[in-house]
Write a protein that holds these residues in place. Structure first.
Motif, mmCIF file in Angstrom:
data_model
loop_
_atom_site.group_PDB
_atom_site.id
_atom_site.type_symbol
_atom_site.label_atom_id
_atom_site.label_comp_id
_atom_site.label_asym_id
_atom_site.label_seq_id
_atom_site.Cartn_x
_atom_site.Cartn_y
_atom_site.Cartn_z
ATOM 1 N N ILE A 1 58.077 45.891 37.226
ATOM 2 C CA ILE A 1 57.429 45.106 38.293
ATOM 3 C C ILE A 1 56.259 45.880 38.894
ATOM 4 C CG2 ILE A 1 57.766 44.174 40.623
ATOM 5 C CD1 ILE A 1 60.654 43.473 39.718
ATOM 6 N N LEU A 2 56.484 47.164 39.209
ATOM 7 C CA LEU A 2 55.400 47.977 39.762
ATOM 8 C C LEU A 2 54.256 48.119 38.753
ATOM 9 C CD1 LEU A 2 57.335 50.827 41.623
ATOM 10 C CD2 LEU A 2 56.216 48.830 42.610
ATOM 11 N N GLY A 3 54.608 48.242 37.471
ATOM 12 C CA GLY A 3 53.582 48.338 36.436
ATOM 13 C C GLY A 3 52.745 47.076 36.349
ATOM 14 N N ILE A 4 53.388 45.919 36.425
ATOM 15 C CA ILE A 4 52.665 44.647 36.374
ATOM 16 C C ILE A 4 51.729 44.505 37.576
ATOM 17 C CG2 ILE A 4 52.951 42.140 36.543
ATOM 18 C CD1 ILE A 4 55.530 42.488 34.873
ATOM 19 N N ILE A 5 52.221 44.895 38.764
ATOM 20 C CA ILE A 5 51.364 44.843 39.954
ATOM 21 C C ILE A 5 50.189 45.803 39.808
ATOM 22 C CG2 ILE A 5 51.262 45.240 42.460
ATOM 23 C CD1 ILE A 5 54.230 44.466 42.575
ATOM 24 N N GLY A 6 50.452 46.985 39.231
ATOM 25 C CA GLY A 6 49.380 47.953 38.999
ATOM 26 C C GLY A 6 48.330 47.429 38.042
ATOM 27 N N ILE A 7 48.765 46.733 36.984
ATOM 28 C CA ILE A 7 47.830 46.114 36.044
ATOM 29 C C ILE A 7 47.030 45.016 36.738
ATOM 30 C CG2 ILE A 7 47.665 44.676 33.969
ATOM 31 C CD1 ILE A 7 48.284 47.464 33.184
ATOM 32 N N TYR A 8 47.728 44.221 37.540
ATOM 33 C CA TYR A 8 47.050 43.148 38.280
ATOM 34 C C TYR A 8 45.971 43.715 39.197
ATOM 35 C CZ TYR A 8 46.300 39.768 42.033
ATOM 36 O OH TYR A 8 45.719 38.946 42.978
ATOM 37 N N ALA A 9 46.286 44.834 39.858
ATOM 38 C CA ALA A 9 45.337 45.442 40.801
ATOM 39 C C ALA A 9 44.043 45.850 40.108
ATOM 40 C CB ALA A 9 45.980 46.646 41.484
ATOM 41 N N VAL A 10 44.144 46.452 38.923
ATOM 42 C CA VAL A 10 42.929 46.912 38.248
ATOM 43 C C VAL A 10 42.140 45.729 37.683
ATOM 44 C CG1 VAL A 10 43.818 47.310 35.897
ATOM 45 C CG2 VAL A 10 42.052 48.799 36.825
ATOM 46 N N PHE A 11 42.820 44.669 37.233
ATOM 47 C CA PHE A 11 42.106 43.464 36.790
ATOM 48 C C PHE A 11 41.383 42.819 37.977
ATOM 49 C CE2 PHE A 11 44.359 43.625 32.779
ATOM 50 C CZ PHE A 11 43.539 42.930 31.915
ATOM 51 N N LYS A 12 42.051 42.771 39.122
ATOM 52 C CA LYS A 12 41.447 42.197 40.325
ATOM 53 C C LYS A 12 40.226 43.009 40.746
ATOM 54 C CE LYS A 12 42.901 40.381 44.868
ATOM 55 N NZ LYS A 12 41.924 40.939 45.798
ATOM 56 N N PHE A 13 40.354 44.320 40.670
ATOM 57 C CA PHE A 13 39.235 45.203 40.997
ATOM 58 C C PHE A 13 38.054 44.945 40.067
ATOM 59 C CE2 PHE A 13 37.131 49.223 39.754
ATOM 60 C CZ PHE A 13 36.487 49.523 40.951
ATOM 61 N N HIS A 14 38.296 44.898 38.783
ATOM 62 C CA HIS A 14 37.225 44.652 37.810
ATOM 63 C C HIS A 14 36.558 43.303 38.040
ATOM 64 C CE1 HIS A 14 38.418 47.704 34.417
ATOM 65 N NE2 HIS A 14 38.126 48.278 35.567
ATOM 66 N N ASN A 15 37.368 42.271 38.274
ATOM 67 C CA ASN A 15 36.820 40.925 38.466
ATOM 68 C C ASN A 15 35.962 40.832 39.727
ATOM 69 O OD1 ASN A 15 38.108 40.052 36.141
ATOM 70 N ND2 ASN A 15 39.902 39.286 37.235
ATOM 71 N N GLU A 16 36.423 41.467 40.806
ATOM 72 C CA GLU A 16 35.671 41.408 42.063
ATOM 73 C C GLU A 16 34.435 42.290 42.042
ATOM 74 O OE1 GLU A 16 38.182 42.078 45.446
ATOM 75 O OE2 GLU A 16 39.544 40.416 44.943
ATOM 76 N N MET A 17 34.427 43.294 41.181
ATOM 77 C CA MET A 17 33.272 44.172 41.053
ATOM 78 C C MET A 17 32.347 43.763 39.906
ATOM 79 S SD MET A 17 33.334 46.472 43.440
ATOM 80 C CE MET A 17 32.228 47.740 42.817
ATOM 81 N N GLY A 18 32.735 42.726 39.160
ATOM 82 C CA GLY A 18 31.927 42.280 38.034
ATOM 83 C C GLY A 18 31.939 43.245 36.863
ATOM 84 N N ILE A 19 33.052 43.962 36.701
ATOM 85 C CA ILE A 19 33.200 44.924 35.604
ATOM 86 C C ILE A 19 33.978 44.273 34.470
ATOM 87 C CG2 ILE A 19 34.117 47.184 34.942
ATOM 88 C CD1 ILE A 19 33.901 48.014 37.877
ATOM 89 N N LEU A 20 33.538 44.512 33.248
ATOM 90 C CA LEU A 20 34.204 43.961 32.074
ATOM 91 C C LEU A 20 35.628 44.505 31.962
ATOM 92 C CD1 LEU A 20 33.615 42.169 29.536
ATOM 93 C CD2 LEU A 20 33.098 44.305 28.339
ATOM 94 N N ASN A 21 36.573 43.637 31.597
ATOM 95 C CA ASN A 21 37.964 44.045 31.398
ATOM 96 C C ASN A 21 38.211 44.464 29.952
ATOM 97 O OD1 ASN A 21 39.263 43.551 34.025
ATOM 98 N ND2 ASN A 21 38.753 41.411 33.647
ATOM 99 N N LEU A 22 39.186 45.334 29.781
ATOM 100 C CA LEU A 22 39.696 45.701 28.452
ATOM 101 C C LEU A 22 38.599 46.204 27.511
ATOM 102 C CD1 LEU A 22 42.175 42.700 27.929
ATOM 103 C CD2 LEU A 22 42.724 45.021 28.679
ATOM 104 N N TYR A 23 37.825 47.141 27.983
ATOM 105 C CA TYR A 23 36.752 47.693 27.152
ATOM 106 C C TYR A 23 37.061 49.108 26.658
ATOM 107 C CZ TYR A 23 35.554 50.221 31.414
ATOM 108 O OH TYR A 23 35.614 51.017 32.531
#
Length: 241
Positions: free
Chosen positions: A107-129
């Motif tokens: 659960i903590l890992g999933i939230i941690g993954i969600y946090a970095v995706f949210k950060f990338h999306n809000e900063m306009g950074i490409l995901n999974l590069y």
């Protein structure tokens, strides 16, 4: 007759020698967990400004990622792996604790993954590069599959014959350790990646923050090594599912 008795005594000695008291090694795991948690929190809060899902400073959103991934997948996941060796409870209780700890880690890992995706999306950074991100997704998917499989095979479904369960357990343990080692390698890649980005933005290469990040990675490696050694060390008290 004397020769036969000596042979039996020799065989008995060899069997005992193959088994070790793993409990002191599990104490090392618990001990190393403390500095690992403290270092990642000091880095994220003292050096990086704190943690927040909702802040104008998006770096606070990113900071959630290393904290939850380290405390969740690495620390709590490690404790789950050694729970059979470290806890003086009945097998059924240890099995439940093992399952719950892994669920918390996931659960903590999933939230941690969600946090970095949210950060990338809000900063306009490409995901999974990056390799780190690819391995990270692989780890969380494999971790989830392992948990579901363990729950179904060893908790929910009791109709499995003992021979199949023993074979399944053998591979469940081996794959679980592989996923854990992969998670640690992914975490170290993440530390390296983040530190490289920060240094390219002006962070002193031999500054206190850079040194702290490197020490966090080193402690994480030693923690994980202690977990793996505890898990693979044979013990006369090692239970089976």
């Amino acid at each position: 007759m004397m020769s036969s008795e000596k042979q039996r005594e020799k065989e008995k000695t060899m069997v005992v020698a193959e088994h070790v008291d793993v409990l002191p090694l599990t104490f090392v795991v618990h001990f190393l967990a403390i500095p690992a948690i403290v270092l990642v929190l000091v880095w994220s809060i003292h050096f990086r400004g704190g943690l927040s899902f909702n802040s104008s400073n998006k770096s606070l959103l990113f900071n959630i990622h290393p904290v939850l991934m380290l405390i969740g997948i690495i620390i709590i996941g490690g404790e789950a792996i050694i729970s059979y060796k470290a806890l003086p409870f009945q097998k059924k209780s240890k099995k439940l604790i093992h399952l719950v700890l892994h669920a918390m880690a996931l659960i903590l890992g999933i939230i941690g993954i969600y946090a970095v995706f949210k950060f990338h999306n809000e900063m306009g950074i490409l995901n999974l590069y990056s390799l780190h991100s690819w391995l990270g997704i692989g780890v969380i998917v494999l971790y989830g599959i392992q948990w579901i499989f363990g729950f179904v095979m060893f908790i929910y479904y009791h109709g499995v014959n003992s021979s199949l369960k023993s074979t399944t357990l053998h591979w469940h343990v081996k794959i679980g350790l592989f996923v854990y080692v992969l998670a640690v390698a992914t975490a170290c890649l993440g530390f390296l990646e983040k530190l490289t980005f920060m240094q390219s933005s002006g962070l002193a290469k031999h500054g206190s923050e850079a040194i702290l990040v490197n020490f966090t990675a080193i402690i994480t490696i030693f923690y994980a090594a202690s977990v793996v050694f505890s898990a693979v060390s044979p013990s006369s008290t090692t239970p089976h599912h």
